[in-house]
Write a protein that holds these residues in place. Structure first.
Motif, PDB file in Angstrom:
ATOM      1  N   VAL A  55      -3.033  39.293  21.471  1.00 27.77           N
ATOM      2  CA  VAL A  55      -4.306  39.004  21.112  1.00 27.77           C
ATOM      3  C   VAL A  55      -5.669  38.569  22.562  1.00 27.77           C
ATOM      4  CG1 VAL A  55      -6.992  38.811  19.688  1.00 27.77           C
ATOM      5  CG2 VAL A  55      -4.927  38.727  19.246  1.00 27.77           C
ATOM      6  N   HIS A  56      -4.386  37.655  23.467  1.00 30.45           N
ATOM      7  CA  HIS A  56      -6.002  36.704  23.897  1.00 30.45           C
ATOM      8  C   HIS A  56      -5.846  37.988  25.443  1.00 30.45           C
ATOM      9  CE1 HIS A  56      -7.121  34.168  27.134  1.00 30.45           C
ATOM     10  NE2 HIS A  56      -5.777  34.227  27.356  1.00 30.45           N
ATOM     11  N   VAL A  57      -5.141  37.918  26.099  1.00 25.07           N
ATOM     12  CA  VAL A  57      -4.473  39.181  27.326  1.00 25.07           C
ATOM     13  C   VAL A  57      -5.466  40.194  27.417  1.00 25.07           C
ATOM     14  CG1 VAL A  57      -2.955  39.805  29.417  1.00 25.07           C
ATOM     15  CG2 VAL A  57      -2.094  37.672  28.428  1.00 25.07           C
ATOM     16  N   PRO A  58      -5.254  41.294  26.430  1.00 24.42           N
ATOM     17  CA  PRO A  58      -5.862  42.177  26.573  1.00 24.42           C
ATOM     18  C   PRO A  58      -7.815  41.531  26.601  1.00 24.42           C
ATOM     19  CG  PRO A  58      -4.675  42.571  25.292  1.00 24.42           C
ATOM     20  CD  PRO A  58      -4.340  41.008  25.542  1.00 24.42           C
ATOM     21  N   ALA A  59      -8.004  40.852  25.316  1.00 30.00           N
ATOM     22  CA  ALA A  59      -9.308  40.724  25.744  1.00 30.00           C
ATOM     23  C   ALA A  59      -9.730  39.815  26.991  1.00 30.00           C
ATOM     24  CB  ALA A  59      -9.590  39.679  24.364  1.00 30.00           C
ATOM     25  N   ALA A  60      -8.997  39.522  27.518  1.00 29.64           N
ATOM     26  CA  ALA A  60     -10.174  39.248  28.567  1.00 29.64           C
ATOM     27  C   ALA A  60     -10.157  40.231  29.837  1.00 29.64           C
ATOM     28  CB  ALA A  60      -8.443  37.980  29.415  1.00 29.64           C
ATOM     29  N   TRP A  61      -8.758  41.065  29.743  1.00 27.85           N
ATOM     30  CA  TRP A  61      -8.987  42.416  30.850  1.00 27.85           C
ATOM     31  C   TRP A  61      -9.775  43.228  30.852  1.00 27.85           C
ATOM     32  CZ3 TRP A  61      -2.662  44.211  30.244  1.00 27.85           C
ATOM     33  CH2 TRP A  61      -1.712  43.393  30.411  1.00 27.85           C
ATOM     34  N   LEU A  62     -10.296  43.139  28.683  1.00 25.93           N
ATOM     35  CA  LEU A  62     -11.448  44.003  28.755  1.00 25.93           C
ATOM     36  C   LEU A  62     -12.973  43.233  29.178  1.00 25.93           C
ATOM     37  CD1 LEU A  62     -12.004  46.351  27.164  1.00 25.93           C
ATOM     38  CD2 LEU A  62      -9.638  45.589  27.690  1.00 25.93           C
ATOM     39  N   GLY A  63     -12.855  41.997  28.967  1.00 23.96           N
ATOM     40  CA  GLY A  63     -13.900  41.177  29.613  1.00 23.96           C
ATOM     41  C   GLY A  63     -13.984  41.031  30.677  1.00 23.96           C
ATOM     42  N   LEU A  64     -13.013  41.283  31.811  1.00 22.39           N
ATOM     43  CA  LEU A  64     -13.533  41.626  33.116  1.00 22.39           C
ATOM     44  C   LEU A  64     -14.197  43.431  33.535  1.00 22.39           C
ATOM     45  CD1 LEU A  64     -10.686  39.455  34.730  1.00 22.39           C
ATOM     46  CD2 LEU A  64     -12.915  39.351  34.724  1.00 22.39           C
ATOM     47  N   PHE A  65     -12.913  43.957  32.565  1.00 20.80           N
ATOM     48  CA  PHE A  65     -13.286  45.441  33.318  1.00 20.80           C
ATOM     49  C   PHE A  65     -14.660  46.513  32.576  1.00 20.80           C
ATOM     50  CE2 PHE A  65     -13.343  49.482  31.361  1.00 20.80           C
ATOM     51  CZ  PHE A  65     -13.080  50.597  31.976  1.00 20.80           C
ATOM     52  N   VAL A  66     -14.991  45.802  31.658  1.00 25.08           N
ATOM     53  CA  VAL A  66     -16.066  46.165  31.088  1.00 25.08           C
ATOM     54  C   VAL A  66     -17.497  45.948  32.315  1.00 25.08           C
ATOM     55  CG1 VAL A  66     -18.104  45.938  29.468  1.00 25.08           C
ATOM     56  CG2 VAL A  66     -15.661  45.860  28.710  1.00 25.08           C
ATOM     57  N   TYR A  67     -17.174  44.322  32.650  1.00 21.58           N
ATOM     58  CA  TYR A  67     -18.627  44.126  33.405  1.00 21.58           C
ATOM     59  C   TYR A  67     -18.283  44.373  34.769  1.00 21.58           C
ATOM     60  CZ  TYR A  67     -22.284  40.834  35.089  1.00 21.58           C
ATOM     61  OH  TYR A  67     -23.101  40.103  35.901  1.00 21.58           O
ATOM     62  N   CYS A  68     -16.511  44.957  35.713  1.00 22.85           N
ATOM     63  CA  CYS A  68     -17.674  46.181  36.338  1.00 22.85           C
ATOM     64  C   CYS A  68     -17.767  47.071  36.883  1.00 22.85           C
ATOM     65  CB  CYS A  68     -15.553  46.198  36.455  1.00 22.85           C
ATOM     66  SG  CYS A  68     -14.994  44.250  37.679  1.00 22.85           S
TER      67      CYS A  68
END
Length: 241
Positions: A55-68
């Motif tokens: 749950v944590h790792v994909p959420a972190a990836w998306l948090g970075l990806f969406v801001y990019c």
């Protein structure tokens, strides 16, 4: 791709693909969660606590990806003045903020058994991820606090582009400073450090998160287009009076 900057063509495309996106999202979440909670083994060091990773790792990836993605849309709005660029960045922000917040919360739950503490300001990745959440909140505050759309859009673009710098800080913080976070484990030279028995479920969850964001973003963008069209109609009616 420029043809889809036209709101009418975009809406036609979004309406056509949304049912398939929702179906794929549900299927992948079902597979990913079953794999994460039932099939994959516990970690030899972390035990059952490792399941927070899915749950944590994909959420972190998306948090970075969406801001990019917000930074990209903001740059497109500055350069090409595409009618959907600002709207795409604006509607992506609340979704990215949720993923970022989820990453911070689940990271705290994971950090307690692993590090012995819920939060560590001295950890560069944790702190920079929190700063990223503040960028998300600041970006959204600009749109809600400034009534004039053109001025709000200009300031929001600047904030989005400045915040992209912090994305790189989050990404490379584990390489630049001594932190509690471990270095990159999935994508790195020499291959993934995560065993294949766990990696497949993590990747399935990452794709499921991405499809969920895409579907929600299309729905939000569709609503934003309708709201802007309604606002333009009201302005036109006032002008005719």
């Amino acid at each position: 791709m420029q043809q889809f900057a036209n709101p009418a063509k975009f809406l036609k495309l979004a309406n056509a693909i949304l049912p398939y996106l929702w179906a794929a999202t549900i299927i992948l979440f079902a597979i990913g969660l079953y794999g994460a909670l039932v099939i994959t083994p516990p970690d030899y060091q972390q035990g059952e606590a490792v399941r927070i990773m899915y749950v944590h790792v994909p959420a972190a990836w998306l948090g970075l990806f969406v801001y990019c993605l917000m930074g990209f849309f903001s740059a497109v709005a500055f350069v090409y003045r595409h009618p959907l660029a600002d709207a795409a960045a604006k509607t992506a922000a609340p979704l990215g903020a949720v993923f970022c917040f989820l990453a911070l919360v689940t990271g705290s739950f994971w950090g307690k058994p692993m590090w012995g503490t819920w939060w560590a300001w001295g950890d560069a990745r944790l702190t920079s991820m929190f700063i990223l959440l503040l960028f998300y909140l600041g970006y959204m505050a600009i749109w809600t606090s400034i009534d004039e759309p053109t001025r709000a859009a200009t300031i929001a673009r600047i904030v989005a582009l400045v915040g992209v710098v912090n994305v790189f800080v989050v990404k490379f913080s584990v390489n630049w400073w001594n932190t509690l976070h471990q270095p990159a484990s999935v994508i790195r030279m020499g291959g993934s450090a995560i065993d294949k028995s766990m990696l497949w479920a993590l990747l399935v969850m990452a794709v499921a998160y991405t499809l969920l964001f895409t579907a929600l973003h299309l729905v939000s963008l569709r609503s934003e287009i309708a709201a802007r069209k309604l606002r333009q109609q009201r302005i036109a009616e006032i002008g005719r009076r």
